[in-house]
Design an enzyme around this catalytic site. Structure first.
Site, short mmCIF file in Angstrom:
data_model
loop_
_atom_site.label_atom_id
_atom_site.label_comp_id
_atom_site.label_asym_id
_atom_site.label_seq_id
_atom_site.Cartn_x
_atom_site.Cartn_y
_atom_site.Cartn_z
N LYS A 190 52.94 40.94 114.41
CA LYS A 190 53.93 41.22 115.45
C LYS A 190 55.33 40.82 114.99
CE LYS A 190 50.61 40.88 119.18
NZ LYS A 190 50.28 42.27 119.09
N CYS A 191 55.68 41.24 113.80
CA CYS A 191 56.94 40.87 113.15
C CYS A 191 57.73 42.14 112.86
CB CYS A 191 56.60 40.12 111.85
SG CYS A 191 58.01 39.69 110.82
N GLY A 192 59.02 42.01 112.80
CA GLY A 192 59.86 43.14 112.43
C GLY A 192 59.56 43.65 111.02
#
Length: 160
Positions: A35-37
């Site tokens: 759930k990271c850019g």
């Protein structure tokens, strides 16, 4: 520990990921998060794994150390990676990669690369040569598709 092949970690879907199984092969070790850019970098990591015919071992090490961006359990992580990015490269169980709780592998990588090589966010990348030594490292900002990364990978693949 004298080289990366001296380490092992629990596998994402059970068992043990024993790095000695890849002795003599170059590696790319990456701390990952779902759930990271930077999560779309999974696509480039999978491409490296596939394009090199597995000559370069790509190893994903999920971590929840940065921004709580890997909240899921092993099943959640495996499903997410497979469904969204077709990940087939080896992955470990979720691990700590920074601070006093960091796994021995990441403590070793940080020590080998010096202060700036400590992972400061998800998707730090460590390029390992055929002797199991740290060749170079890249921050999260360097994409697996970048010219710099591709050059570093080519050098460790082509060097005996």
């Amino acid at each position: 520990m004298s080289c990366v092949y001296d380490f092992s970690l629990p596998g994402l879907t059970g068992g043990t990921v024993d790095l000695s199984a890849w002795r003599g092969k170059p590696m790319l070790i990456v701390n990952t998060a779902s759930k990271c850019g930077f999560t779309p970098q999974y696509e480039g990591l999978q491409a490296l794994w596939s394009e090199t015919g597995h000559e370069l071992v790509v190893l994903g090490v999920p971590s929840n150390d940065f921004g709580r961006q890997e909240p899921g359990d092993a099943t959640d992580i495996a499903t997410f990676c497979s469904r969204n990015y077709g990940v087939s490269f080896p992955m470990t169980e979720k691990c700590h990669v920074k601070g006093a709780q960091a796994t021995p592998l990441f403590r070793w990588l940080s020590a080998q690369g010096g202060f700036l090589a400590h992972p400061r966010w998800n998707f730090f990348k460590y390029v390992i040569d055929r002797q199991g030594r740290l060749s170079t490292w890249f921050s999260s900002l360097t994409s697996p598709d970048s010219h710099r990364m591709r050059d570093a990978v080519s050098r460790v693949i082509l060097t005996d």
